[in-house]
Motif scaffolding. Structure first.
Motif, PDB file in Angstrom:
ATOM      1  N   ALA A  17       2.379   9.901  -1.833  1.00 33.27           N
ATOM      2  CA  ALA A  17       2.584   8.453  -1.811  1.00 33.27           C
ATOM      3  C   ALA A  17       2.277   7.819  -3.162  1.00 33.27           C
ATOM      4  CB  ALA A  17       1.717   7.825  -0.735  1.00 33.27           C
ATOM      5  N   VAL A  18       1.277   8.345  -3.869  1.00 29.46           N
ATOM      6  CA  VAL A  18       0.934   7.791  -5.175  1.00 29.46           C
ATOM      7  C   VAL A  18       2.099   7.959  -6.139  1.00 29.46           C
ATOM      8  CG1 VAL A  18      -0.530   8.129  -7.201  1.00 29.46           C
ATOM      9  CG2 VAL A  18      -1.560   8.027  -4.929  1.00 29.46           C
ATOM     10  N   ALA A  19       2.732   9.124  -6.119  1.00 28.77           N
ATOM     11  CA  ALA A  19       3.874   9.356  -7.018  1.00 28.77           C
ATOM     12  C   ALA A  19       5.035   8.430  -6.667  1.00 28.77           C
ATOM     13  CB  ALA A  19       4.305  10.824  -6.922  1.00 28.77           C
ATOM     14  N   ALA A  20       5.364   8.354  -5.367  1.00 31.84           N
ATOM     15  CA  ALA A  20       6.460   7.477  -4.954  1.00 31.84           C
ATOM     16  C   ALA A  20       6.109   6.010  -5.175  1.00 31.84           C
ATOM     17  CB  ALA A  20       6.783   7.725  -3.483  1.00 31.84           C
ATOM     18  N   GLY A  21       4.846   5.661  -4.959  1.00 33.47           N
ATOM     19  CA  GLY A  21       4.409   4.282  -5.143  1.00 33.47           C
ATOM     20  C   GLY A  21       4.442   3.840  -6.599  1.00 33.47           C
ATOM     21  N   TRP A  22       4.111   4.766  -7.513  1.00 34.58           N
ATOM     22  CA  TRP A  22       4.187   4.435  -8.936  1.00 34.58           C
ATOM     23  C   TRP A  22       5.628   4.134  -9.340  1.00 34.58           C
ATOM     24  CZ3 TRP A  22       1.845   2.797 -13.055  1.00 34.58           C
ATOM     25  CH2 TRP A  22       2.407   3.002 -14.316  1.00 34.58           C
ATOM     26  N   HIS A  23       6.551   4.932  -8.836  1.00 34.39           N
ATOM     27  CA  HIS A  23       7.969   4.679  -9.128  1.00 34.39           C
ATOM     28  C   HIS A  23       8.401   3.335  -8.545  1.00 34.39           C
ATOM     29  CE1 HIS A  23      12.203   5.578  -9.853  1.00 34.39           C
ATOM     30  NE2 HIS A  23      12.461   5.233  -8.609  1.00 34.39           N
ATOM     31  N   LEU A  24       7.979   3.044  -7.311  1.00 34.46           N
ATOM     32  CA  LEU A  24       8.332   1.776  -6.678  1.00 34.46           C
ATOM     33  C   LEU A  24       7.734   0.596  -7.431  1.00 34.46           C
ATOM     34  CD1 LEU A  24       9.756   0.516  -4.166  1.00 34.46           C
ATOM     35  CD2 LEU A  24       7.547   0.659  -2.987  1.00 34.46           C
ATOM     36  N   PHE A  25       6.537   0.761  -7.947  1.00 37.55           N
ATOM     37  CA  PHE A  25       5.912  -0.297  -8.747  1.00 37.55           C
ATOM     38  C   PHE A  25       6.752  -0.584  -9.985  1.00 37.55           C
ATOM     39  CE2 PHE A  25       3.137  -0.886 -12.551  1.00 37.55           C
ATOM     40  CZ  PHE A  25       2.801  -2.217 -12.330  1.00 37.55           C
ATOM     41  N   GLN A  26       7.169   0.461 -10.685  1.00 32.87           N
ATOM     42  CA  GLN A  26       7.935   0.269 -11.911  1.00 32.87           C
ATOM     43  C   GLN A  26       9.307  -0.363 -11.649  1.00 32.87           C
ATOM     44  OE1 GLN A  26       7.649   4.436 -13.404  1.00 32.87           O
ATOM     45  NE2 GLN A  26       6.826   3.503 -15.256  1.00 32.87           N
ATOM     46  N   GLU A  27       9.947   0.074 -10.547  1.00 32.14           N
ATOM     47  CA  GLU A  27      11.313  -0.357 -10.289  1.00 32.14           C
ATOM     48  C   GLU A  27      11.402  -1.684  -9.523  1.00 32.14           C
ATOM     49  OE1 GLU A  27      14.021   1.134 -11.513  1.00 32.14           O
ATOM     50  OE2 GLU A  27      12.578   2.398 -12.589  1.00 32.14           O
ATOM     51  N   VAL A  28      10.353  -2.007  -8.740  1.00 29.42           N
ATOM     52  CA  VAL A  28      10.444  -3.183  -7.867  1.00 29.42           C
ATOM     53  C   VAL A  28       9.258  -4.131  -8.040  1.00 29.42           C
ATOM     54  CG1 VAL A  28      10.556  -3.978  -5.464  1.00 29.42           C
ATOM     55  CG2 VAL A  28      11.808  -1.924  -6.157  1.00 29.42           C
ATOM     56  N   TYR A  29       8.066  -3.687  -7.687  1.00 29.42           N
ATOM     57  CA  TYR A  29       6.913  -4.594  -7.601  1.00 29.42           C
ATOM     58  C   TYR A  29       6.531  -5.206  -8.939  1.00 29.42           C
ATOM     59  CZ  TYR A  29       5.798  -3.652  -2.705  1.00 29.42           C
ATOM     60  OH  TYR A  29       5.828  -3.585  -1.340  1.00 29.42           O
ATOM     61  N   ASP A  30       6.811  -4.513 -10.035  1.00 30.30           N
ATOM     62  CA  ASP A  30       6.491  -5.068 -11.343  1.00 30.30           C
ATOM     63  C   ASP A  30       7.560  -6.041 -11.827  1.00 30.30           C
ATOM     64  OD1 ASP A  30       4.850  -5.282 -13.624  1.00 30.30           O
ATOM     65  OD2 ASP A  30       6.106  -3.854 -14.716  1.00 30.30           O
ATOM     66  N   LYS A  31       8.715  -6.059 -11.135  1.00 25.41           N
ATOM     67  CA  LYS A  31       9.834  -6.890 -11.573  1.00 25.41           C
ATOM     68  C   LYS A  31      10.056  -8.122 -10.701  1.00 25.41           C
ATOM     69  CE  LYS A  31      12.334  -2.983 -13.628  1.00 25.41           C
ATOM     70  NZ  LYS A  31      13.568  -2.168 -13.601  1.00 25.41           N
ATOM     71  N   THR A  32       9.820  -8.007  -9.384  1.00 24.84           N
ATOM     72  CA  THR A  32      10.142  -9.110  -8.477  1.00 24.84           C
ATOM     73  C   THR A  32       9.368 -10.407  -8.754  1.00 24.84           C
ATOM     74  OG1 THR A  32       8.635  -8.068  -6.878  1.00 24.84           O
ATOM     75  CG2 THR A  32      10.996  -7.731  -6.552  1.00 24.84           C
ATOM     76  N   PRO A  33       8.128 -10.369  -9.270  1.00 27.13           N
ATOM     77  CA  PRO A  33       7.459 -11.650  -9.535  1.00 27.13           C
ATOM     78  C   PRO A  33       8.228 -12.564 -10.494  1.00 27.13           C
ATOM     79  CG  PRO A  33       5.850  -9.888  -9.541  1.00 27.13           C
ATOM     80  CD  PRO A  33       7.202  -9.233  -9.481  1.00 27.13           C
TER      81      PRO A  33
END
Length: 448
Positions: A17-33
């Protein structure tokens, strides 16, 4: 996801989950704000999938079997669904299962039980992955970095004085849990040395636990290194408690709002204190005419939780935030608040062991009251027409083993007697409330 015998291993699943979550952070959570178009599109796509999953459940299926679910219609369809009450979760949780996740692959948690008997919530691995991404964004917003050392406070008498663990989904943090209700004078030197060597970046706990740690610092039973931040979670912050925590540790204080049913759903904005950014990538929050929150999961593939009413109230704010983030906010949160029991030695201790004892009995409802330190009155409304005559004595003995008390009284009552003037029937009515602890801490008193 996997039928291998190792798949139940939480550490292995967290690593993935940490590996997949890091990718999701870079692609989505860090951009949507800052990218409102991305947030709008993601939220719409996930809402459609959530409704399609809900159509497979026996609870929501009858309401959705003829619905034409598209991104244009999804919002209106969601608003037409009945409010999901806690009673449904408690009495017929299987009706909310999508049948898309094998029991082998489910991640199961229990609700805290602060507003009723706890129930089991089923998640899939998206809970680990999404929380990893959301936590990385949270750390970035608060000026923190992965690899934190976190000092978690507890007052649960079942917990040891000190315990260590890791939080892979929270930036691979290392956690030292300290039971502030068990600190004795003989422990002071040892505890202070361990805290100094651990060097926590963050202090974290429920408001009453953080306040108790503050009081232990005031009476010289505890000395804490200077943290970078203080986090609270779990209960609505009373203004006196917020003031005491914000001024006591000479560090930024951030409050987090979440539920076991969803994980964290909102976090306090560092630029607009007392307002909370909603994790709109994975939850959708609306409210009814009485400001009761209605929360819908956009990511849980195992259990459909749509328009769920946890009992908390808040004001929804869609206006731009001073920080510039797109996510809507909650303000004026009103929800659950816990207290502590004062034992026969004047020590403050958590209520969970007593709650667990009473939940295991055949009772319609129960309530624990404390008007005098060291004394407890337990009011019970038995479910059976002819309750077990030995029940009172058994409860007195069991509660006495769980917490050191001078006197325990158990008294059968009618349900109506448990209600407050406002009609609510809380499980605990105690002296050491969050407000009382906050006022004590703010006044500079060392002891309760």
């Amino acid at each position: 996801m996997s039928g291998h015998k190792w798949w139940h291993n939480q550490s292995l699943r967290s690593t993935q989950a940490v590996a997949a979550g890091w990718h999701l952070f870079q692609e989505v959570y860090d951009k949507t704000p800052q990218n409102s178009e991305l947030l709008f599109r993601l939220r719409g796509e996930r809402l459609v999938k959530s409704l399609l999953r809900a159509a497979r459940t026996s609870h929501f299926g009858p309401f959705l079997e003829k619905a034409n679910i598209t991104q244009k219609t999804a919002g209106k369809i969601l608003s037409s669904l009945p409010v999901l009450k806690k009673e449904v979760l408690r009495e017929s949780p299987d009706g909310l299962l999508t049948q898309l996740v094998d029991a082998w692959d489910e991640l199961r948690v229990h609700t805290s039980g602060t507003t009723g008997e706890p129930v089991m919530i089923r998640h899939d691995d998206s809970q680990l992955i999404e929380s990893t991404a959301a936590n990385l964004r949270l750390l970035d917003a608060y000026g923190l970095e992965p690899g934190l050392r976190i000092l978690r406070f507890t007052a649960d008498p079942r917990h040891d004085l000190i315990d260590f663990s890791t939080l892979p989904n929270f930036g691979n943090a290392v956690t030292m849990r300290l039971n502030v209700s068990k600190i004795q004078s003989a422990d002071t030197s040892y505890i202070n040395r361990v805290c100094e060597e651990f060097g926590p970046h963050v202090l974290w706990g429920q408001p009453v636990e953080v306040l108790l740690a503050l009081l232990r610092c005031r009476d010289k039973a505890l000395r804490l290194p200077q943290p970078k931040a203080v986090f609270t979670h779990g209960d609505t912050l009373d203004p006196a408690a917020r003031k005491a925590i914000a001024t006591a540790f000479d560090a930024p204080h951030h409050d987090l709002y979440g539920l076991q049913e969803f994980g964290r759903v909102a976090w306090e904005c560092p630029s607009a204190p007392e307002s909370y950014h909603i994790e709109e990538e994975r939850v959708l929050i609306t409210s009814d005419d009485a400001s009761h929150l209605l929360i819908s999961s956009l990511t849980n593939e195992a259990m459909s939780l749509l328009r769920y009413q946890p009992g908390d109230c808040a004001e929804l704010i869609s206006a731009p935030c001073p920080c510039g983030r797109n996510q809507a906010r909650l303000k004026n949160l009103e929800g659950r608040q816990r207290g502590l029991i004062i034992d026969s030695e004047g020590r403050l201790t958590g209520v969970k062991p007593i709650r667990l004892l009473l939940e295991n009995e055949e009772l319609d409802r129960w309530q624990v009251r404390q008007a005098t330190p060291g004394h407890l009155e337990v009011l019970i409304a038995p479910r059976a027409p002819a309750p077990d005559k030995r029940l009172n004595a058994r409860l007195v003995e069991a509660i006495g083993r769980a917490v050191s008390l001078t006197k325990v009284t158990v008294r059968p009552v009618q349900l109506a007697e448990l209600a407050t003037p406002s009609g609510k029937a809380p499980h605990f009515r105690l002296l050491a409330t969050q407000r009382a602890l906050g006022e004590t801490a703010s006044s500079g008193d060392a002891r309760w």
